[in-house]
Design a protein around this motif. Structure first.
Motif, PDB file in Angstrom:
ATOM      1  N   GLY A   1       0.814  -1.300  -0.040  1.00  0.00           N
ATOM      2  CA  GLY A   1      -0.012   0.020  -0.037  1.00  0.00           C
ATOM      3  C   GLY A   1       0.930   1.260   0.006  1.00  0.00           C
ATOM      4  N   PHE A   2       0.290   2.432  -0.060  1.00  0.00           N
ATOM      5  CA  PHE A   2       0.842   3.675  -0.118  1.00  0.00           C
ATOM      6  C   PHE A   2       2.200   3.807   0.996  1.00  0.00           C
ATOM      7  CE2 PHE A   2       1.139   8.485  -0.884  1.00  0.00           C
ATOM      8  CZ  PHE A   2       1.558   8.494  -2.047  1.00  0.00           C
ATOM      9  N   THR A   3       3.472   4.047   0.565  1.00  0.00           N
ATOM     10  CA  THR A   3       4.594   3.917   1.458  1.00  0.00           C
ATOM     11  C   THR A   3       4.469   5.235   2.365  1.00  0.00           C
ATOM     12  OG1 THR A   3       6.066   5.005   0.214  1.00  0.00           O
ATOM     13  CG2 THR A   3       5.861   2.627  -0.031  1.00  0.00           C
ATOM     14  N   ASN A   4       5.030   5.228   3.680  1.00  0.00           N
ATOM     15  CA  ASN A   4       5.238   6.203   4.559  1.00  0.00           C
ATOM     16  C   ASN A   4       6.124   7.336   3.478  1.00  0.00           C
ATOM     17  OD1 ASN A   4       3.978   5.006   6.431  1.00  0.00           O
ATOM     18  ND2 ASN A   4       5.728   4.935   7.822  1.00  0.00           N
ATOM     19  N   SER A   5       7.206   6.821   2.930  1.00  0.00           N
ATOM     20  CA  SER A   5       7.990   7.793   2.148  1.00  0.00           C
ATOM     21  C   SER A   5       7.133   8.479   1.010  1.00  0.00           C
ATOM     22  CB  SER A   5       9.342   7.163   1.546  1.00  0.00           C
ATOM     23  OG  SER A   5       8.901   5.939   1.069  1.00  0.00           O
ATOM     24  N   GLU A   6       6.352   7.735   0.380  1.00  0.00           N
ATOM     25  CA  GLU A   6       5.523   8.285  -0.611  1.00  0.00           C
ATOM     26  C   GLU A   6       4.677   9.474  -0.014  1.00  0.00           C
ATOM     27  OE1 GLU A   6       5.016   4.793  -4.217  1.00  0.00           O
ATOM     28  OE2 GLU A   6       4.039   4.420  -2.042  1.00  0.00           O
ATOM     29  N   GLU A   7       4.110   9.084   0.938  1.00  0.00           N
ATOM     30  CA  GLU A   7       3.157  10.012   1.964  1.00  0.00           C
ATOM     31  C   GLU A   7       4.050  11.390   2.253  1.00  0.00           C
ATOM     32  OE1 GLU A   7       0.077  11.000   1.891  1.00  0.00           O
ATOM     33  OE2 GLU A   7      -0.660   8.822   2.556  1.00  0.00           O
ATOM     34  N   ASP A   8       5.188  10.950   2.415  1.00  0.00           N
ATOM     35  CA  ASP A   8       5.987  12.130   3.081  1.00  0.00           C
ATOM     36  C   ASP A   8       6.216  13.095   1.839  1.00  0.00           C
ATOM     37  OD1 ASP A   8       7.421  13.439   5.343  1.00  0.00           O
ATOM     38  OD2 ASP A   8       9.179  12.809   4.211  1.00  0.00           O
ATOM     39  N   ALA A   9       6.528  12.375   0.585  1.00  0.00           N
ATOM     40  CA  ALA A   9       6.721  13.005  -0.727  1.00  0.00           C
ATOM     41  C   ALA A   9       5.633  14.006  -1.213  1.00  0.00           C
ATOM     42  CB  ALA A   9       7.303  12.284  -1.838  1.00  0.00           C
ATOM     43  N   VAL A  10       4.525  13.540  -0.845  1.00  0.00           N
ATOM     44  CA  VAL A  10       3.276  14.605  -1.256  1.00  0.00           C
ATOM     45  C   VAL A  10       2.780  15.410  -0.231  1.00  0.00           C
ATOM     46  CG1 VAL A  10       2.515  12.905  -2.730  1.00  0.00           C
ATOM     47  CG2 VAL A  10       1.697  12.747  -0.433  1.00  0.00           C
ATOM     48  N   GLY A  11       3.707  15.344   0.957  1.00  0.00           N
ATOM     49  CA  GLY A  11       3.533  16.314   2.130  1.00  0.00           C
ATOM     50  C   GLY A  11       2.376  16.124   2.793  1.00  0.00           C
ATOM     51  N   LEU A  12       1.896  15.033   2.992  1.00  0.00           N
ATOM     52  CA  LEU A  12       0.562  14.616   3.719  1.00  0.00           C
ATOM     53  C   LEU A  12       0.703  14.036   5.046  1.00  0.00           C
ATOM     54  CD1 LEU A  12      -2.002  14.640   0.802  1.00  0.00           C
ATOM     55  CD2 LEU A  12      -1.790  16.268   2.219  1.00  0.00           C
ATOM     56  N   THR A  13       1.831  13.613   5.381  1.00  0.00           N
ATOM     57  CA  THR A  13       2.092  12.807   6.515  1.00  0.00           C
ATOM     58  C   THR A  13       1.397  13.198   7.832  1.00  0.00           C
ATOM     59  OG1 THR A  13       4.116  11.956   5.781  1.00  0.00           O
ATOM     60  CG2 THR A  13       3.837  11.746   7.974  1.00  0.00           C
ATOM     61  N   ASP A  14       1.362  14.587   8.139  1.00  0.00           N
ATOM     62  CA  ASP A  14       0.709  15.287   9.136  1.00  0.00           C
ATOM     63  C   ASP A  14      -0.857  15.597   9.015  1.00  0.00           C
ATOM     64  OD1 ASP A  14       3.246  14.940  10.547  1.00  0.00           O
ATOM     65  OD2 ASP A  14       3.686  17.076   9.780  1.00  0.00           O
TER      66      ASP A  14
END
Length: 226
Positions: free
Chosen positions: A157-170
Motif C-alpha cells: 500500500g502507499f508507503t510512508n516515504s510516498e506520503e512524505d513526498a506528497v507532504g501529507l504525513t501530518d
C-alpha cells in the motif's frame, strides 16, 4: 463476470481547506482492464451519486493513457456520476470487489460499517478482493475469524516515504504502511512510485497509482481461474 468497484465519498483533505477524493488513474486503469475483458463493473460509494475526484489526479503530470481515455469517455463519466449507494449492494451479486485509492478512503471507507461488512462477506465467500494505494485503508477494521483480515497476510500500500513526498504525513488520519504493520500484516514495498502488487490467497494489494493496472490484471486472472 461481475465486479463491484467501491469509491470514496469523502472530499475534504483534513482541515486544510483543500479537496481530496479518489485518484482518477486508480479508477480508470482498472476499470478499462476489467471492462475491456468483458467484465460487468458496478460502481458504488458510501453516499452514492458522483464520488469526489481528487483534483491532484487530474493535473497534467498525473495523466496516463487510461485517464486520457476516461476524459473522452462520456458514457463512463455518466455511469460514475450515478454510483450506487453502498447500502444498496450485496456481495452475493458479484464475483469480486476492487477498491481504488486516493486519500478519501482514509477518512470514510476505513470506518464505513457497510463497506467493512461487504469486504467480510466477500472474504467469507472466498471471492477476490483488490485494494490499491490508499484503498487498503478500507481494511483497517475488517476482521476474519475475529482477527484483522490482513494479519499474517503479504500486503502492500502507499508507503510512508510516498506520503512524505506528497507532504501529507501530518494531515492524514493514519499512514497505510504503519496501519498494516500495526494490524500484523507482512507489509513490503518496492521503490517509491514503482509498480508493486502482491497476491496472498484471495487478497490483492497494490502500492501506488502505478500499481493499479497490474492489480486489476491479477484480479482478472483470479476470476478466470475460478
Amino acid at each position: 463476470m461481475k465486479v463491484l468497484m467501491v469509491l470514496t465519498s469523502h472530499s475534504e483533505l483534513g482541515d486544510t481547506g483543500k479537496k481530496t477524493g479518489f485518484w482518477v488513474e486508480e479508477f480508470a486503469a482498472p476499470y478499462y482492464v476489467l471492462a475491456d475483458a468483458g467484465v460487468d463493473v458496478t460502481i458504488a460509494s458510501p453516499k452514492g451519486g458522483q464520488p469526489p475526484i481528487d483534483p491532484s489526479s487530474t493535473t497534467k503530470d498525473a495523466e496516463t493513457d487510461a485517464t486520457r481515455r476516461f476524459d473522452e469517455d462520456k458514457e463512463l463519466q455518466e455511469k460514475l456520476a450515478h454510483s450506487k449507494k453502498l447500502e444498496d449492494v450485496d456481495a452475493d451479486d458479484f464475483d469480486a470487489v476492487f477498491y481504488p485509492g486516493g486519500h478519501g478512503p482514509l477518512w470514510d471507507l476505513a470506518n464505513d460499517l457497510k463497506s467493512i461488512s461487504l469486504i467480510e462477506k466477500f472474504n467469507d465467500q472466498q471471492k477476490p478482493l483488490a485494494f490499491v494505494c490508499h484503498a487498503p485503508a478500507a481494511l483497517a477494521n475488517v476482521e476474519s475469524n475475529k482477527e484483522p483480515l490482513v494479519r499474517g497476510k503479504n500486503v502492500t500500500g502507499f508507503t510512508n516515504s510516498e506520503e512524505d513526498a506528497v507532504g501529507l504525513t501530518d494531515i492524514v488520519p493514519f499512514l497505510i504502511q504503519d496501519k498494516m504493520n500495526q494490524l500484523g500484516a507482512n507489509y513490503s514495498k518496492a521503490d517509491d512510485w514503482n509498480s508493486y502488487v502482491l497476491v496472498d490467497g484471495n487478497l490483492i494489494t497494490g502500492q501506488n497509482p502505478a500499481s493499479s493496472e497490474k492489480a486489476a490484471e491479477e484480479l482478472l486472472k483470479m476470476l478466470k481461474n475460478k
